[in-house]
Motif scaffolding. Structure first.
Motif, PDB file in Angstrom:
ATOM      1  N   UNK A  94     -11.198  -1.398  -7.809  1.00  0.00           N
ATOM      2  CA  UNK A  94     -10.217  -1.159  -6.740  1.00  0.00           C
ATOM      3  C   UNK A  94     -10.889  -0.754  -5.446  1.00  0.00           C
TER       4      UNK A  94
ATOM      5  N   UNK B   2      -1.766  -2.193  -0.590  1.00  0.00           N
ATOM      6  CA  UNK B   2      -2.010  -0.765  -0.365  1.00  0.00           C
ATOM      7  C   UNK B   2      -2.987  -0.542   0.771  1.00  0.00           C
TER       8      UNK B   2
ATOM      9  N   UNK C 222       5.111   1.496  -2.825  1.00  0.00           N
ATOM     10  CA  UNK C 222       4.672   0.227  -3.392  1.00  0.00           C
ATOM     11  C   UNK C 222       5.391  -0.935  -2.721  1.00  0.00           C
TER      12      UNK C 222
ATOM     13  N   UNK D 242      -8.032   7.022  -3.396  1.00  0.00           N
ATOM     14  CA  UNK D 242      -6.942   6.559  -4.250  1.00  0.00           C
ATOM     15  C   UNK D 242      -5.674   7.390  -3.966  1.00  0.00           C
TER      16      UNK D 242
ATOM     17  N   UNK E 180      -1.063  -5.642  -5.442  1.00  0.00           N
ATOM     18  CA  UNK E 180      -0.761  -4.249  -5.127  1.00  0.00           C
ATOM     19  C   UNK E 180      -1.905  -3.593  -4.370  1.00  0.00           C
ATOM     20  N   UNK E 181      -3.133  -3.838  -4.834  1.00  0.00           N
ATOM     21  CA  UNK E 181      -4.281  -3.206  -4.181  1.00  0.00           C
ATOM     22  C   UNK E 181      -4.478  -3.746  -2.768  1.00  0.00           C
TER      23      UNK E 181
ATOM     24  N   UNK F  63      -4.093   6.131  -0.792  1.00  0.00           N
ATOM     25  CA  UNK F  63      -3.438   4.846  -1.043  1.00  0.00           C
ATOM     26  C   UNK F  63      -2.100   5.041  -1.738  1.00  0.00           C
ATOM     27  N   UNK F  64      -2.028   6.080  -2.603  1.00  0.00           N
ATOM     28  CA  UNK F  64      -0.816   6.286  -3.405  1.00  0.00           C
ATOM     29  C   UNK F  64       0.335   6.862  -2.578  1.00  0.00           C
ATOM     30  N   UNK F  65       0.040   7.334  -1.345  1.00  0.00           N
ATOM     31  CA  UNK F  65       1.106   7.921  -0.533  1.00  0.00           C
ATOM     32  C   UNK F  65       2.059   6.854  -0.003  1.00  0.00           C
ATOM     33  N   UNK F  66       1.539   5.640   0.163  1.00  0.00           N
ATOM     34  CA  UNK F  66       2.394   4.547   0.646  1.00  0.00           C
ATOM     35  C   UNK F  66       3.351   4.090  -0.447  1.00  0.00           C
TER      36      UNK F  66
ATOM     37  N   UNK G  69       5.163  -4.077  -3.834  1.00  0.00           N
ATOM     38  CA  UNK G  69       5.545  -5.038  -4.872  1.00  0.00           C
ATOM     39  C   UNK G  69       6.255  -4.230  -5.960  1.00  0.00           C
TER      40      UNK G  69
END
Lengths: 95, 309
Positions: B193, B35, B12, B4, B31-32, B7-10, B14
């Motif tokens: 997710x 990502x 967003x 997770x 979003x998922x 994934x959060x480094x990219x 949307x």
């Protein structure tokens, strides 16, 4: 709230610039707002991955807050928060 | 498989500020999915909640190239984009590796867009089709679709004196796609997710037509409190109403087997579209629905046994 555009500002045809919805703030839909408890948050980022409105702000793998411009107050972040016994995100009435 | 945090480094892809309902599952799915894709991506969406609410003129919530043409042809439009890319790449005019993802609701996939989807899958375009299945035409106020399960009350087939919700059973679209002999078909849910991002990552590593059917709880159409979207998705999986599985070149794998299979009632009870099923006179229908879920789950397990590893 974003202002309505006049005819001079409107794009030609139906071609839109990418990501312009960010100018439109949906925060005023909210009747309850999520508030994060800094002390108990474990940065699991479940609130981030399940937020429908991209309103959870993350920096370097840490949850740094909620963007109230976009948050519609659905409460998914509270319901997915795994912290026990008291959740690290609480829905608080706007009034 | 990405964590997770990775994934959060990219950034967003949307943005917020789209006009989907609070607590909607569709943007969570989008979003998922986005990502999990590392490459540049082109998106096509069929008409539906997602398309109308994310691209209200003059705003667009997409930070990636996005195209919409009509309700029935998201797969056909994507085929064209992909074919143009293949040609330009052959001519040396494009060098980048680009991925193609089409989104459609259950109306635009099960019913209206079915022929274009079937055609695109048969022609073998290198694309991923993601169906966000909320089990009715939610955008136009909850009319029944081919994806609506038996017994669900909709505005065109309401529960009352004559009928107890939808009479017919749901179309099994994932199995329809498996029957197209495509390299990858899978079923996932808004509420897991890890499962969804893993399946998208896998799909992105495969060349050829791919299909993922994602169950999306809809707070307005299903009638439950808006913060329960993720929870209800999980319950759908735990009751085996919506099993998570994937079919890779005909090989069945069940992605998640619930330790204790919950009774179907756990999934039906929180939703107002199934409220009438709990009247004493509908006990028979309720047990038939449970029997149907059990039968399908047993069949899937048999398939995984016979056509598994």
């Amino acid at each position: 709230m974003a202002q309505d555009l006049g005819w001079k500002e409107l794009p030609e045809g139906d071609t839109l610039k990418a990501g312009t919805a960010a100018q439109f703030h949906t925060g005023d839909w909210r009747s309850k707002k999520p508030v994060k408890d800094e002390k108990t948050c474990i940065n699991c980022l479940f609130c981030y991955i399940y937020c429908p409105d991209s309103a959870v702000k993350v920096q370097d793998g840490k949850m740094i807050g909620i963007d109230y411009n976009y948050c519609k107050g659905c409460g998914i972040c509270e319901s997915v928060c795994p912290v026990k016994p008291v959740k690290a995100i609480k829905m608080v009435s706007e009034r | 498989m990405a964590t997770i945090k990775e994934l959060s480094l990219q950034e967003d892809r949307l943005t917020g500020g789209h006009r989907m309902c609070p607590g909607c599952g569709a943007p969570v799915i989008v979003r998922q999915v986005l990502m999990a894709v590392k490459e540049p991506v082109v998106i096509v969406s069929a008409t539906g909640c997602l398309e109308v609410s994310t691209t209200i003129f003059p705003y667009s919530a997409w930070k990636v190239p996005f195209l919409h043409s009509a309700f029935e042809n998201s797969a056909a439009t994507m085929s064209g984009v992909e074919a143009a890319y293949t040609s330009l790449k052959k001519q040396g005019k494009i060098k980048d590796e680009i991925r193609f993802i089409a989104f459609g609701g259950d109306g635009g996939t099960y019913d209206i867009g079915f022929q274009s989807l079937s055609g695109a899958m048969e022609r073998g375009h290198d694309m991923l089709y993601v169906c966000y299945d909320n089990q009715a035409y939610m955008n136009t106020s909850i009319q029944r679709s081919g994806a609506t399960p038996r017994g669900a009350s909709t505005t065109t087939e309401p529960a009352g004196k004559v009928k107890q919700g939808k009479v017919m059973t749901r179309k099994d679209l994932t199995e329809c796609m498996v029957a197209h002999n495509i390299p990858y078909a899978a079923q996932s849910v808004c509420g897991d997710w890890r499962d969804l991002t893993k399946k998208v990552e896998k799909a992105m590593s495969i060349r050829g037509p791919k299909f993922i059917n994602v169950l999306q709880p809809c707070q307005l159409g299903w009638g439950y409190p808006m913060d329960k979207t993720v929870e209800l998705g999980k319950t759908a999986v735990d009751t085996c109403f919506w099993p998570l599985y994937e079919v890779e070149n005909g090989k069945y794998t069940i992605s998640y087997k619930p330790k204790d299979k919950k009774p179907l009632v756990d999934f039906l009870k929180p939703q107002s579209r199934f409220r009438h099923l709990f009247k004493p006179e509908n006990a028979q229908l309720l047990s038939e629905l449970q029997a149907d879920v059990d039968k399908k789950w047993a069949l899937l397990q048999k398939k995984a046994e016979c056509f598994g590893a």
